[in-house]
Motif scaffolding. Structure first.
Motif, mmCIF file in Angstrom:
data_model
loop_
_atom_site.group_PDB
_atom_site.id
_atom_site.type_symbol
_atom_site.label_atom_id
_atom_site.label_comp_id
_atom_site.label_asym_id
_atom_site.label_seq_id
_atom_site.Cartn_x
_atom_site.Cartn_y
_atom_site.Cartn_z
ATOM 1 N N ALA A 1 1.101 -0.632 0.046
ATOM 2 C CA ALA A 1 -0.173 0.223 -0.380
ATOM 3 C C ALA A 1 0.973 1.468 0.207
ATOM 4 O O ALA A 1 0.540 2.419 -0.595
ATOM 5 C CB ALA A 1 -0.987 0.268 1.284
ATOM 6 N N GLU A 2 2.376 0.637 0.645
ATOM 7 C CA GLU A 2 2.673 2.229 1.457
ATOM 8 C C GLU A 2 3.626 3.005 -0.450
ATOM 9 O O GLU A 2 3.708 4.355 -1.130
ATOM 10 C CB GLU A 2 3.770 2.231 1.774
ATOM 11 N N THR A 3 3.858 1.502 -1.374
ATOM 12 C CA THR A 3 4.215 2.213 -2.588
ATOM 13 C C THR A 3 3.405 2.151 -3.256
ATOM 14 O O THR A 3 3.886 3.226 -3.936
ATOM 15 C CB THR A 3 4.353 0.431 -3.072
ATOM 16 N N ALA A 4 2.286 1.863 -3.297
ATOM 17 C CA ALA A 4 1.292 2.524 -4.249
ATOM 18 C C ALA A 4 0.876 4.123 -4.497
ATOM 19 O O ALA A 4 0.437 4.346 -4.840
ATOM 20 C CB ALA A 4 -0.544 1.294 -4.275
ATOM 21 N N ILE A 5 0.349 4.022 -2.584
ATOM 22 C CA ILE A 5 0.286 5.531 -2.239
ATOM 23 C C ILE A 5 1.585 6.715 -2.842
ATOM 24 O O ILE A 5 1.279 6.843 -3.515
ATOM 25 C CB ILE A 5 0.083 5.718 -0.754
ATOM 26 N N ALA A 6 2.832 6.425 -2.937
ATOM 27 C CA ALA A 6 3.859 6.974 -3.163
ATOM 28 C C ALA A 6 3.999 7.122 -4.708
ATOM 29 O O ALA A 6 4.095 8.238 -5.509
ATOM 30 C CB ALA A 6 5.681 6.229 -2.992
ATOM 31 N N ASN A 7 3.230 6.257 -5.593
ATOM 32 C CA ASN A 7 3.339 6.010 -7.443
ATOM 33 C C ASN A 7 1.625 6.993 -7.452
ATOM 34 O O ASN A 7 2.302 7.413 -8.463
ATOM 35 C CB ASN A 7 3.180 4.517 -7.787
ATOM 36 N N TYR A 8 1.136 6.792 -6.675
ATOM 37 C CA TYR A 8 -0.378 7.710 -7.224
ATOM 38 C C TYR A 8 -0.153 9.405 -6.663
ATOM 39 O O TYR A 8 0.212 10.347 -7.208
ATOM 40 C CB TYR A 8 -1.248 7.319 -5.857
ATOM 41 N N MET A 9 0.859 9.681 -5.336
ATOM 42 C CA MET A 9 1.130 10.641 -5.300
ATOM 43 C C MET A 9 2.137 11.711 -6.235
ATOM 44 O O MET A 9 2.475 12.973 -6.856
ATOM 45 C CB MET A 9 2.202 11.238 -4.008
ATOM 46 N N ASN A 10 3.371 10.674 -7.030
ATOM 47 C CA ASN A 10 3.920 11.193 -8.498
ATOM 48 C C ASN A 10 3.609 11.544 -9.356
ATOM 49 O O ASN A 10 3.388 12.320 -9.934
ATOM 50 C CB ASN A 10 4.803 9.960 -7.785
#
Length: 594
Positions: A205-214
């Motif tokens: 989830a943290e990886t997905a959120i980072a990609n989403y913010m980017n």
């Protein structure tokens, strides 16, 4: 047919988890040991209050059942009220102290993260998504702070309550308590099961959120292109894919965590049945010397044990998720800069000396070397220019000179001193740079110019603005911010801010990377005299696409595919009728035909 082996379950807390917790404790919490001991004392008071409440309750029940006096009952009630008043005071003071400690710890962590971030090489920022960096510094540290400030304090309080109340219940009736804890192995198994899955899903989830913010940042930054290309629907679809991924992963985390509460509820019901049945049997059998008041108090005590036990179970589920965050945050500190000062690095050097590239090798991709033995010499106090097709390595040379990257072979010298033997701060302090990728902050034009020299006087800032032909725009806009990344300015206005910064910094070595590429010819002519004054007496290196702008350079170097193919003055290179002459004639035809 062979059975598929089951995935081996790792330890509840890995070695990395333990290292991360020790790191956080040593760097940010241990210094608050005095306050932590005070908090622990207040938490112990809260636990003792519950134990005393049980004792008072049992006495009160006996007063009722055994026909005591109203005065005795009133005294018990007053004592219970006093106990809970004390607990209420502790419940106010504990989070007050712990939240302040946690906020201070997170403040210090962010300070250290930002300081460390500024030391990292440019290559780190080019390979790391900006959304991931922002997420670590902002949201992940904030979540950790909330967990440490409230979650851990509450968990310690719940653990102390469980221990003290359980100890009292064991003292009152060890047989009945022993019967009640038969469900403990089941609860431990549930927590292991949940913890494994929470940690895995939280990491994803943290990886997905980072990609989403980017992705959001890319969309906002490129909104001009999105609008012109009418790709709003495509951007919504792209971002919604990230939103869906986050939703599904967080659902996995929360659904897994949701297994804890019903499991403990069922366990509690089983325990209460055992206590009621077993306790009732003891009341009915005279040999156990147990009365109704004792059983009611024991049941109340079990409620006091299982309620904080439920919260502890939730805490350990949340702990796994926060250990993932702690690992991500600490991961930033694992990044080490490769460009740093040597032990005997020099702070002073001859800034007017020649700058020499001697057999320099460099590659962004090991499979595709850019420079393989490049030799160049930029004369001190003279104007040198570098030209060539896109990808020939022009801007890379400027990056190597200022040690944004280090060479992978050969060396670069200023005079007789290799630049890797100079202090990085001293080296970069000798350069003024006007780059093609101009960084503009959401502040006034005045503040953007002054950024490179915060101690500059007003007169110096105004002179730099006048020299860069942007003073009139400052007078019109005043203190109005220019928008995120200078969105309210034209490309030419941004470049004039960059030129004004170079005037204000007034360093002995000047690097101009496409310094006039966004200026129209009329504006370029207006500031050409100012640029001439700026370069006078300085070692100047110009990267230029518009060849007419460097015709007066003392020496022009022509690159092709990372190799030096020609060098000389403008007229000499035209006479050779080589690559430079071809580029110049092609540009001249383009301007004439326009």
């Amino acid at each position: 047919m062979t059975d598929t082996p089951k995935e081996k379950r790792g330890p509840l807390y890995s070695q990395a988890d333990r290292d991360n917790m020790r790191w956080f404790w040593s760097n940010y919490l241990r210094k608050h040991m005095g306050k932590l001991l005070i908090v622990l004392a207040m938490i112990l008071v809260q636990g003792v209050v519950f134990q005393q409440f049980l004792s008072m309750t049992e006495n009160g029940l006996r007063v009722i059942f055994e026909r005591g006096t109203l005065r005795e009952l009133a005294m018990v009630c007053l004592a219970v009220f006093f106990l809970f008043a004390v607990r209420g005071l502790m419940s106010y003071l504990v989070p007050l102290v712990t939240v302040r400690m946690a906020n201070q710890a997170i403040f210090e962590m962010r300070r250290d993260m930002l300081t460390h971030l500024m030391k990292l090489d440019l290559a780190y920022f080019e390979r790391t998504k900006s959304g991931e960096i922002i997420q670590r510094i902002v949201s992940q540290t904030q979540t950790l702070g909330m967990f440490v400030g409230l979650g851990v304090a509450n968990a310690v309080r719940d653990a102390v309550t469980v221990i003290i109340v359980s100890g009292y219940l064991i003292y009152k009736n060890p047989i009945l308590f022993g019967t009640a804890v038969v469900v403990l192995p089941f609860i431990i198994w549930v927590m292991n099961y949940v913890s494994d899955r929470v940690k895995q899903a939280q990491g994803e989830a943290e990886t997905a959120i980072a990609n989403y913010m980017n992705g959001i940042e890319e969309t906002v930054t490129g909104m001009r292109t999105v609008k012109i290309s009418s790709q709003e629907d495509m951007e919504v679809s792209r971002l919604m894919q990230g939103t869906k991924s986050i939703r599904d992963l967080l659902n996995r985390v929360q659904i897994t965590q949701a297994l804890v509460m019903p499991s403990i509820d069922l366990s509690s019901a089983f325990v209460y049945v055992l206590v009621i049945g077993g306790g009732g049997y003891m009341v009915l059998r005279p040999e156990f010397d147990v009365d109704g008041a004792g059983i009611i108090t024991f049941l109340l005590g079990m409620v006091m044990v299982f309620d904080p036990a439920r919260l502890l179970a939730q805490f350990f589920g949340g702990l796994q998720a926060n250990l993932v965050l702690l690992d991500r945050v600490r991961g930033l500190f694992h990044q080490t800069p490769t460009i740093a000062d040597h032990a005997e690095a020099l702070a002073e050097f001859d800034t007017r000396a020649d700058i020499t590239l001697d057999k320099v090798r460099f590659a962004y991709d090991p499979e595709q070397p850019l420079f393989d033995g490049l030799d160049l010499t930029f004369a001190g106090g003279k104007v040198s220019a570098i030209v060539g097709a896109t990808g020939s390595g022009k801007t890379t040379i400027l990056s190597l000179l200022s040690r944004l990257y280090d060479t992978q072979g050969g060396e670069i010298r200023i005079g007789d001193t290799p630049i890797d033997r100079l202090k990085v701060g001293s080296l970069r302090g000798a350069f003024s740079v006007v780059a093609q990728d101009i960084v503009i902050f959401n502040a006034s034009i005045w503040d953007n110019i002054r950024y490179v020299r915060p101690d500059a006087t007003e007169a110096e800032v105004w002179q730099a603005a006048e020299d860069a032909d942007i003073a009139e725009l400052i007078r019109r806009r005043g203190d109005t911010p220019v928008g995120p990344k200078g969105a309210q300015l034209s490309g030419g206005q941004k470049q004039r801010i960059a030129i004004a910064r170079a005037f204000l910094r007034d360093a002995p070595i000047l690097l101009l990377d496409e310094a006039t590429s966004a200026l129209d010819q009329a504006t370029e002519e207006r500031i050409k005299a100012a640029l001439t004054r700026l370069t006078k007496g300085k070692t100047t290196i110009i990267v230029a696409h518009r060849l007419s702008s460097i015709s007066d350079a003392d020496r022009i170097f022509v690159l092709e595919g990372g190799r030096l193919v020609e060098d000389g003055q403008h007229d000499e290179l035209l006479a050779e009728n080589g690559l430079y002459a071809q580029l110049y004639k092609a540009q001249k035809r383009g301007y004439d035909g326009r």
